[in-house]
Design a protein around this motif. Sequence first.
Motif, PDB file in Angstrom:
ATOM      1  N   ALA A   1      24.062  16.195  20.017  1.00  0.00           N
ATOM      2  CA  ALA A   1      23.355  14.914  20.070  1.00  0.00           C
ATOM      3  C   ALA A   1      24.039  13.948  21.042  1.00  0.00           C
ATOM      4  CB  ALA A   1      23.288  14.306  18.677  1.00  0.00           C
ATOM      5  N   LYS A   2      25.357  13.831  20.963  1.00  0.00           N
ATOM      6  CA  LYS A   2      26.072  12.902  21.838  1.00  0.00           C
ATOM      7  C   LYS A   2      25.987  13.341  23.302  1.00  0.00           C
ATOM      8  CE  LYS A   2      30.037  11.228  20.546  1.00  0.00           C
ATOM      9  NZ  LYS A   2      31.412  11.122  20.000  1.00  0.00           N
ATOM     10  N   ALA A   3      26.094  14.642  23.544  1.00  0.00           N
ATOM     11  CA  ALA A   3      25.995  15.132  24.917  1.00  0.00           C
ATOM     12  C   ALA A   3      24.606  14.870  25.493  1.00  0.00           C
ATOM     13  CB  ALA A   3      26.316  16.619  24.968  1.00  0.00           C
ATOM     14  N   ALA A   4      23.566  15.066  24.675  1.00  0.00           N
ATOM     15  CA  ALA A   4      22.204  14.834  25.144  1.00  0.00           C
ATOM     16  C   ALA A   4      21.959  13.362  25.443  1.00  0.00           C
ATOM     17  CB  ALA A   4      21.203  15.339  24.106  1.00  0.00           C
ATOM     18  N   LEU A   5      22.451  12.480  24.567  1.00  0.00           N
ATOM     19  CA  LEU A   5      22.275  11.042  24.800  1.00  0.00           C
ATOM     20  C   LEU A   5      23.025  10.597  26.042  1.00  0.00           C
ATOM     21  CD1 LEU A   5      22.563   9.647  21.151  1.00  0.00           C
ATOM     22  CD2 LEU A   5      20.517   9.705  22.603  1.00  0.00           C
ATOM     23  N   ALA A   6      24.182  11.171  26.281  1.00  0.00           N
ATOM     24  CA  ALA A   6      24.976  10.764  27.438  1.00  0.00           C
ATOM     25  C   ALA A   6      24.400  11.300  28.745  1.00  0.00           C
ATOM     26  CB  ALA A   6      26.417  11.248  27.270  1.00  0.00           C
ATOM     27  N   ALA A   7      23.915  12.542  28.718  1.00  0.00           N
ATOM     28  CA  ALA A   7      23.485  13.184  29.956  1.00  0.00           C
ATOM     29  C   ALA A   7      22.071  12.825  30.361  1.00  0.00           C
ATOM     30  CB  ALA A   7      23.602  14.699  29.814  1.00  0.00           C
ATOM     31  N   GLY A   8      21.199  12.554  29.398  1.00  0.00           N
ATOM     32  CA  GLY A   8      19.806  12.299  29.739  1.00  0.00           C
ATOM     33  C   GLY A   8      19.136  13.573  30.207  1.00  0.00           C
ATOM     34  N   ARG A   9      18.211  13.449  31.168  1.00  0.00           N
ATOM     35  CA  ARG A   9      17.464  14.602  31.682  1.00  0.00           C
ATOM     36  C   ARG A   9      17.766  14.788  33.164  1.00  0.00           C
ATOM     37  NH1 ARG A   9      15.585  18.120  27.903  1.00  0.00           N
ATOM     38  NH2 ARG A   9      14.856  16.979  26.094  1.00  0.00           N
ATOM     39  N   ARG A  10      18.877  15.413  33.456  1.00  0.00           N
ATOM     40  CA  ARG A  10      19.247  15.667  34.841  1.00  0.00           C
ATOM     41  C   ARG A  10      18.944  17.119  35.209  1.00  0.00           C
ATOM     42  NH1 ARG A  10      25.282  14.222  35.969  1.00  0.00           N
ATOM     43  NH2 ARG A  10      24.514  14.654  38.074  1.00  0.00           N
ATOM     44  N   PRO A  11      18.474  17.370  36.462  1.00  0.00           N
ATOM     45  CA  PRO A  11      18.269  18.762  36.886  1.00  0.00           C
ATOM     46  C   PRO A  11      19.590  19.504  36.975  1.00  0.00           C
ATOM     47  CG  PRO A  11      18.023  17.261  38.751  1.00  0.00           C
ATOM     48  CD  PRO A  11      18.151  16.404  37.520  1.00  0.00           C
ATOM     49  N   ARG A  12      19.617  20.779  36.533  1.00  0.00           N
ATOM     50  CA  ARG A  12      20.860  21.545  36.493  1.00  0.00           C
ATOM     51  C   ARG A  12      20.660  22.916  37.113  1.00  0.00           C
ATOM     52  NH1 ARG A  12      20.229  18.703  31.913  1.00  0.00           N
ATOM     53  NH2 ARG A  12      21.913  17.309  31.304  1.00  0.00           N
ATOM     54  N   LEU A  13      21.779  23.489  37.539  1.00  0.00           N
ATOM     55  CA  LEU A  13      21.754  24.831  38.091  1.00  0.00           C
ATOM     56  C   LEU A  13      21.819  25.899  37.009  1.00  0.00           C
ATOM     57  CD1 LEU A  13      24.201  24.424  41.119  1.00  0.00           C
ATOM     58  CD2 LEU A  13      21.715  24.557  41.199  1.00  0.00           C
ATOM     59  N   GLY A  14      22.356  25.564  35.849  1.00  0.00           N
ATOM     60  CA  GLY A  14      22.565  26.559  34.804  1.00  0.00           C
ATOM     61  C   GLY A  14      22.125  26.073  33.447  1.00  0.00           C
ATOM     62  N   LEU A  15      22.445  26.869  32.423  1.00  0.00           N
ATOM     63  CA  LEU A  15      22.116  26.534  31.038  1.00  0.00           C
ATOM     64  C   LEU A  15      23.028  25.420  30.557  1.00  0.00           C
ATOM     65  CD1 LEU A  15      21.728  30.196  29.974  1.00  0.00           C
ATOM     66  CD2 LEU A  15      19.962  28.500  29.554  1.00  0.00           C
ATOM     67  N   ALA A  16      22.466  24.469  29.821  1.00  0.00           N
ATOM     68  CA  ALA A  16      23.235  23.305  29.394  1.00  0.00           C
ATOM     69  C   ALA A  16      23.101  23.080  27.903  1.00  0.00           C
ATOM     70  CB  ALA A  16      22.768  22.052  30.154  1.00  0.00           C
ATOM     71  N   VAL A  17      24.121  22.450  27.336  1.00  0.00           N
ATOM     72  CA  VAL A  17      24.119  22.156  25.908  1.00  0.00           C
ATOM     73  C   VAL A  17      23.024  21.166  25.550  1.00  0.00           C
ATOM     74  CG1 VAL A  17      25.730  20.211  26.003  1.00  0.00           C
ATOM     75  CG2 VAL A  17      25.680  21.672  23.969  1.00  0.00           C
ATOM     76  N   THR A  18      22.534  20.422  26.533  1.00  0.00           N
ATOM     77  CA  THR A  18      21.509  19.408  26.271  1.00  0.00           C
ATOM     78  C   THR A  18      20.097  19.951  26.489  1.00  0.00           C
ATOM     79  OG1 THR A  18      21.756  18.648  28.562  1.00  0.00           O
ATOM     80  CG2 THR A  18      23.023  17.501  26.874  1.00  0.00           C
ATOM     81  N   GLY A  19      19.948  21.267  26.661  1.00  0.00           N
ATOM     82  CA  GLY A  19      18.633  21.839  26.907  1.00  0.00           C
ATOM     83  C   GLY A  19      17.795  21.941  25.650  1.00  0.00           C
ATOM     84  N   GLY A  20      16.468  22.038  25.862  1.00  0.00           N
ATOM     85  CA  GLY A  20      15.557  22.231  24.742  1.00  0.00           C
ATOM     86  C   GLY A  20      15.325  20.960  23.941  1.00  0.00           C
ATOM     87  N   PRO A  21      14.492  21.041  22.904  1.00  0.00           N
ATOM     88  CA  PRO A  21      14.239  19.891  22.029  1.00  0.00           C
ATOM     89  C   PRO A  21      15.451  19.593  21.153  1.00  0.00           C
ATOM     90  CG  PRO A  21      13.042  21.809  21.243  1.00  0.00           C
ATOM     91  CD  PRO A  21      13.683  22.218  22.528  1.00  0.00           C
ATOM     92  N   VAL A  22      16.241  18.631  21.556  1.00  0.00           N
ATOM     93  CA  VAL A  22      17.514  18.355  20.876  1.00  0.00           C
ATOM     94  C   VAL A  22      17.328  17.944  19.416  1.00  0.00           C
ATOM     95  CG1 VAL A  22      19.566  16.879  20.918  1.00  0.00           C
ATOM     96  CG2 VAL A  22      18.680  17.854  23.043  1.00  0.00           C
ATOM     97  N   PRO A  23      16.363  17.084  19.063  1.00  0.00           N
ATOM     98  CA  PRO A  23      16.236  16.705  17.643  1.00  0.00           C
ATOM     99  C   PRO A  23      16.042  17.902  16.714  1.00  0.00           C
ATOM    100  CG  PRO A  23      14.969  15.209  19.010  1.00  0.00           C
ATOM    101  CD  PRO A  23      15.426  16.307  19.897  1.00  0.00           C
ATOM    102  N   GLN A  24      15.225  18.871  17.123  1.00  0.00           N
ATOM    103  CA  GLN A  24      15.020  20.054  16.292  1.00  0.00           C
ATOM    104  C   GLN A  24      16.297  20.885  16.184  1.00  0.00           C
ATOM    105  OE1 GLN A  24      12.938  18.762  18.458  1.00  0.00           O
ATOM    106  NE2 GLN A  24      10.826  19.447  18.181  1.00  0.00           N
ATOM    107  N   ARG A  25      17.048  20.950  17.268  1.00  0.00           N
ATOM    108  CA  ARG A  25      18.309  21.702  17.238  1.00  0.00           C
ATOM    109  C   ARG A  25      19.313  21.039  16.294  1.00  0.00           C
ATOM    110  NH1 ARG A  25      20.279  21.805  23.137  1.00  0.00           N
ATOM    111  NH2 ARG A  25      22.113  22.705  22.081  1.00  0.00           N
ATOM    112  N   VAL A  26      19.397  19.723  16.370  1.00  0.00           N
ATOM    113  CA  VAL A  26      20.317  19.000  15.483  1.00  0.00           C
ATOM    114  C   VAL A  26      19.899  19.181  14.029  1.00  0.00           C
ATOM    115  CG1 VAL A  26      21.141  16.715  14.824  1.00  0.00           C
ATOM    116  CG2 VAL A  26      20.987  17.336  17.247  1.00  0.00           C
ATOM    117  N   GLN A  27      18.593  19.086  13.765  1.00  0.00           N
ATOM    118  CA  GLN A  27      18.092  19.266  12.397  1.00  0.00           C
ATOM    119  C   GLN A  27      18.422  20.661  11.874  1.00  0.00           C
ATOM    120  OE1 GLN A  27      13.845  18.876  12.075  1.00  0.00           O
ATOM    121  NE2 GLN A  27      13.890  18.570   9.861  1.00  0.00           N
ATOM    122  N   ALA A  28      18.284  21.684  12.744  1.00  0.00           N
ATOM    123  CA  ALA A  28      18.589  23.051  12.320  1.00  0.00           C
ATOM    124  C   ALA A  28      20.082  23.225  12.029  1.00  0.00           C
ATOM    125  CB  ALA A  28      18.146  24.035  13.404  1.00  0.00           C
TER     126      ALA A  28
END
Length: 317
Positions: free
Chosen positions: A211-238
């Motif tokens: 959650a903190k990484a997603a809030l800090a990073a926002g939606r930036r284009p990336r070259l690889g897989l990131a911890v902030t990818g996907g629907p973050v609220p559902q991931r946090v809930q899971a």
Amino acid sequence: MAPSAARKLRPFLASWLLAVAAVVAGAGWAAALGMLGFTLIDRFPDLAAEGGWSSGELAEHTPVGWPVAAVCALILVACAGALAVAVYRRGRLLLVARRHSRGLEPGREIEIVDDAEPDAYALPGSPGRIVVTSGMLRALNSKERGALIAHERTHLRHRHHVFLLVFHLAGAVNPLLRPVERAGAFALERWADEEAAVAVGDRPLVARAVAKAALAAGRRPRLGLAVTGGPVPQRVQALLAPPPPSRRYLVVAHAALMAVCGISLILSAQDMDHLFDMATPGHLSVSTRHHVTDPDGHRVTDGGRHVTAAAGHPARG
């Protein structure tokens, strides 16, 4: 069913099942369009003759009309074009990521970049690298950093970029598989979340880090897989809930569905082969021959061959 599978199944299992489903459905879609579109050859006698087929026989026995075959052929061409574009773009992206990975300091798994923008991602390569900016390190405490690194290590260890490539190419071939592509990407992030939770032994800690990484990073284009990818609220809930249970009946249902798809494709290919066998001179089915009687009392097939029919004796071919 893909979004439900991504949520209800264990993430690693959901990722594999969705990848298999994407390959089977994409290949089946292309094969079905190809078989239907190929029946259009009966509209081109010269091409049919080159293959040794009778265009008249094909036209008589083809189960679909030429407009349907033409539409299928056009859709297949469009899908092939979309696939080529997707392969080109993804290939370029992977090459850029590998080039970027080789440009980092050798022998180091984790590369810290002096950048105020919070970011972290896994770069595929030989070997893969984890890139973390100084801005992301400042946004997380030491334990949360450990969870973030464990997440990115899972992406590299299980080659999640290959899964993503499969999902993306399947979605390019068949637009109906776009939900599978999105669900598969979500399952991959959940897979990395769950393994990170096992590695650090604290599910709420991984949820906070995500959650903190997603809030800090926002939606930036990336070259690889990131911890902030996907629907973050559902991931946090899971992550805040217990690990998903094993649902073997869904695995059995998936296997049965894949088997039905495979068998139906094989049967369709056999029907296609039979159709073109019937249209080959000298291999026409007896049931399709039209017999007539000439003035001398002989039976004549539609191929012009005579069959002896003497009085009082059964006709023999």
